[in-house]
Design a protein around this motif. Structure first.
Motif, PDB file in Angstrom:
ATOM      1  N   LEU A 103      22.263  62.528  16.135  1.00  0.00           N
ATOM      2  CA  LEU A 103      23.698  62.786  16.247  1.00  0.00           C
ATOM      3  C   LEU A 103      24.246  62.286  17.580  1.00  0.00           C
ATOM      4  O   LEU A 103      25.256  61.572  17.612  1.00  0.00           O
ATOM      5  CB  LEU A 103      23.977  64.287  16.119  1.00  0.00           C
ATOM      6  N   GLN A 104      23.602  62.666  18.648  1.00  0.00           N
ATOM      7  CA  GLN A 104      24.092  62.271  19.969  1.00  0.00           C
ATOM      8  C   GLN A 104      24.039  60.762  20.174  1.00  0.00           C
ATOM      9  O   GLN A 104      24.996  60.157  20.661  1.00  0.00           O
ATOM     10  CB  GLN A 104      23.296  62.978  21.065  1.00  0.00           C
ATOM     11  N   THR A 105      22.937  60.148  19.778  1.00  0.00           N
ATOM     12  CA  THR A 105      22.802  58.697  19.949  1.00  0.00           C
ATOM     13  C   THR A 105      23.827  57.942  19.101  1.00  0.00           C
ATOM     14  O   THR A 105      24.454  56.995  19.574  1.00  0.00           O
ATOM     15  CB  THR A 105      21.370  58.244  19.586  1.00  0.00           C
ATOM     16  N   THR A 106      24.004  58.367  17.876  1.00  0.00           N
ATOM     17  CA  THR A 106      24.958  57.693  16.992  1.00  0.00           C
ATOM     18  C   THR A 106      26.378  57.843  17.518  1.00  0.00           C
ATOM     19  O   THR A 106      27.159  56.895  17.480  1.00  0.00           O
ATOM     20  CB  THR A 106      24.842  58.229  15.547  1.00  0.00           C
ATOM     21  N   LEU A 158      30.283  55.484  12.206  1.00  0.00           N
ATOM     22  CA  LEU A 158      31.088  56.619  11.776  1.00  0.00           C
ATOM     23  C   LEU A 158      30.537  57.214  10.476  1.00  0.00           C
ATOM     24  O   LEU A 158      30.444  58.435  10.328  1.00  0.00           O
ATOM     25  CB  LEU A 158      32.546  56.198  11.602  1.00  0.00           C
ATOM     26  N   LYS A 159      30.127  56.354   9.548  1.00  0.00           N
ATOM     27  CA  LYS A 159      29.517  56.832   8.304  1.00  0.00           C
ATOM     28  C   LYS A 159      28.214  57.570   8.589  1.00  0.00           C
ATOM     29  O   LYS A 159      27.916  58.599   7.975  1.00  0.00           O
ATOM     30  CB  LYS A 159      29.272  55.669   7.344  1.00  0.00           C
ATOM     31  N   GLN A 160      27.431  57.056   9.523  1.00  0.00           N
ATOM     32  CA  GLN A 160      26.185  57.726   9.896  1.00  0.00           C
ATOM     33  C   GLN A 160      26.470  59.089  10.520  1.00  0.00           C
ATOM     34  O   GLN A 160      25.768  60.071  10.228  1.00  0.00           O
ATOM     35  CB  GLN A 160      25.387  56.859  10.874  1.00  0.00           C
ATOM     36  N   LEU A 161      27.478  59.165  11.375  1.00  0.00           N
ATOM     37  CA  LEU A 161      27.845  60.442  11.975  1.00  0.00           C
ATOM     38  C   LEU A 161      28.209  61.468  10.911  1.00  0.00           C
ATOM     39  O   LEU A 161      27.782  62.625  10.975  1.00  0.00           O
ATOM     40  CB  LEU A 161      29.036  60.267  12.925  1.00  0.00           C
ATOM     41  N   ARG A 162      28.967  61.043   9.920  1.00  0.00           N
ATOM     42  CA  ARG A 162      29.340  61.952   8.838  1.00  0.00           C
ATOM     43  C   ARG A 162      28.101  62.451   8.094  1.00  0.00           C
ATOM     44  O   ARG A 162      27.997  63.628   7.750  1.00  0.00           O
ATOM     45  CB  ARG A 162      30.309  61.262   7.880  1.00  0.00           C
ATOM     46  N   PHE A 163      27.175  61.545   7.851  1.00  0.00           N
ATOM     47  CA  PHE A 163      25.929  61.925   7.174  1.00  0.00           C
ATOM     48  C   PHE A 163      25.145  62.947   7.996  1.00  0.00           C
ATOM     49  O   PHE A 163      24.714  63.976   7.481  1.00  0.00           O
ATOM     50  CB  PHE A 163      25.066  60.684   6.897  1.00  0.00           C
ATOM     51  N   TYR A 164      24.953  62.677   9.288  1.00  0.00           N
ATOM     52  CA  TYR A 164      24.175  63.579  10.138  1.00  0.00           C
ATOM     53  C   TYR A 164      24.848  64.944  10.269  1.00  0.00           C
ATOM     54  O   TYR A 164      24.169  65.973  10.315  1.00  0.00           O
ATOM     55  CB  TYR A 164      23.929  62.972  11.517  1.00  0.00           C
ATOM     56  N   LEU A 165      26.162  64.955  10.311  1.00  0.00           N
ATOM     57  CA  LEU A 165      26.866  66.235  10.366  1.00  0.00           C
ATOM     58  C   LEU A 165      26.687  67.025   9.074  1.00  0.00           C
ATOM     59  O   LEU A 165      26.452  68.232   9.099  1.00  0.00           O
ATOM     60  CB  LEU A 165      28.352  66.018  10.638  1.00  0.00           C
ATOM     61  N   ARG A 166      26.802  66.325   7.952  1.00  0.00           N
ATOM     62  CA  ARG A 166      26.606  66.995   6.658  1.00  0.00           C
ATOM     63  C   ARG A 166      25.180  67.541   6.556  1.00  0.00           C
ATOM     64  O   ARG A 166      24.958  68.677   6.121  1.00  0.00           O
ATOM     65  CB  ARG A 166      26.902  66.025   5.512  1.00  0.00           C
ATOM     66  N   LEU A 167      24.214  66.754   6.992  1.00  0.00           N
ATOM     67  CA  LEU A 167      22.828  67.207   6.991  1.00  0.00           C
ATOM     68  C   LEU A 167      22.652  68.435   7.894  1.00  0.00           C
ATOM     69  O   LEU A 167      21.983  69.399   7.514  1.00  0.00           O
ATOM     70  CB  LEU A 167      21.896  66.075   7.444  1.00  0.00           C
TER      71      LEU A 167
END
Length: 110
Positions: A36-39, A67-76
């Motif tokens: 999350l932090q790195t992305t 941004l899409k990766q951030l959304r994924f990591y947040l959902r996870l």
């Protein structure tokens, strides 16, 4: 010079995110927290690269992927109960606004 709302909102998101992820359990700090932090930091770097006209198109596409990766990591994080629903909703709203601003910038470069 006045700072772009996209840069300000993205900075605000990172400033909010880091203290939240520090609260994650120790066994998740090197997996979910780090991602999350790195992305989030990579996303901000893409935005700064996009200020250079020569790199703009590529950097904006990379920012969209981040941004899409951030959304994924947040959902996870939410699904793993690392983020409660209130914090997840707050983060989602922040990223939704960032996404709208990024989309506007992308459309203006076409």
């Amino acid at each position: 010079m006045k700072e772009s709302p996209l840069f300000a909102k993205s900075y605000d998101f990172i400033r909010w995110l880091i203290p939240q992820t520090v609260k994650f359990p120790r066994n998740q700090r090197f997996v979910v927290t780090e991602r999350l932090q790195t992305t989030a930091m990579d996303f901000m770097e893409c935005l700064y690269q996009a200020t250079d006209k020569a790199q703009q198109t590529t950097a904006l596409k990379q920012a969209d992927v981040k941004l899409k990766q951030l959304r994924f990591y947040l959902r996870l994080s939410h699904d793993l109960t690392l983020l409660d629903t209130r914090r997840f909703e707050h983060a989602s709203l922040l990223l939704e606004e960032v996404g709208r601003l990024l989309g506007g910038w992308c459309k203006s470069t076409v």
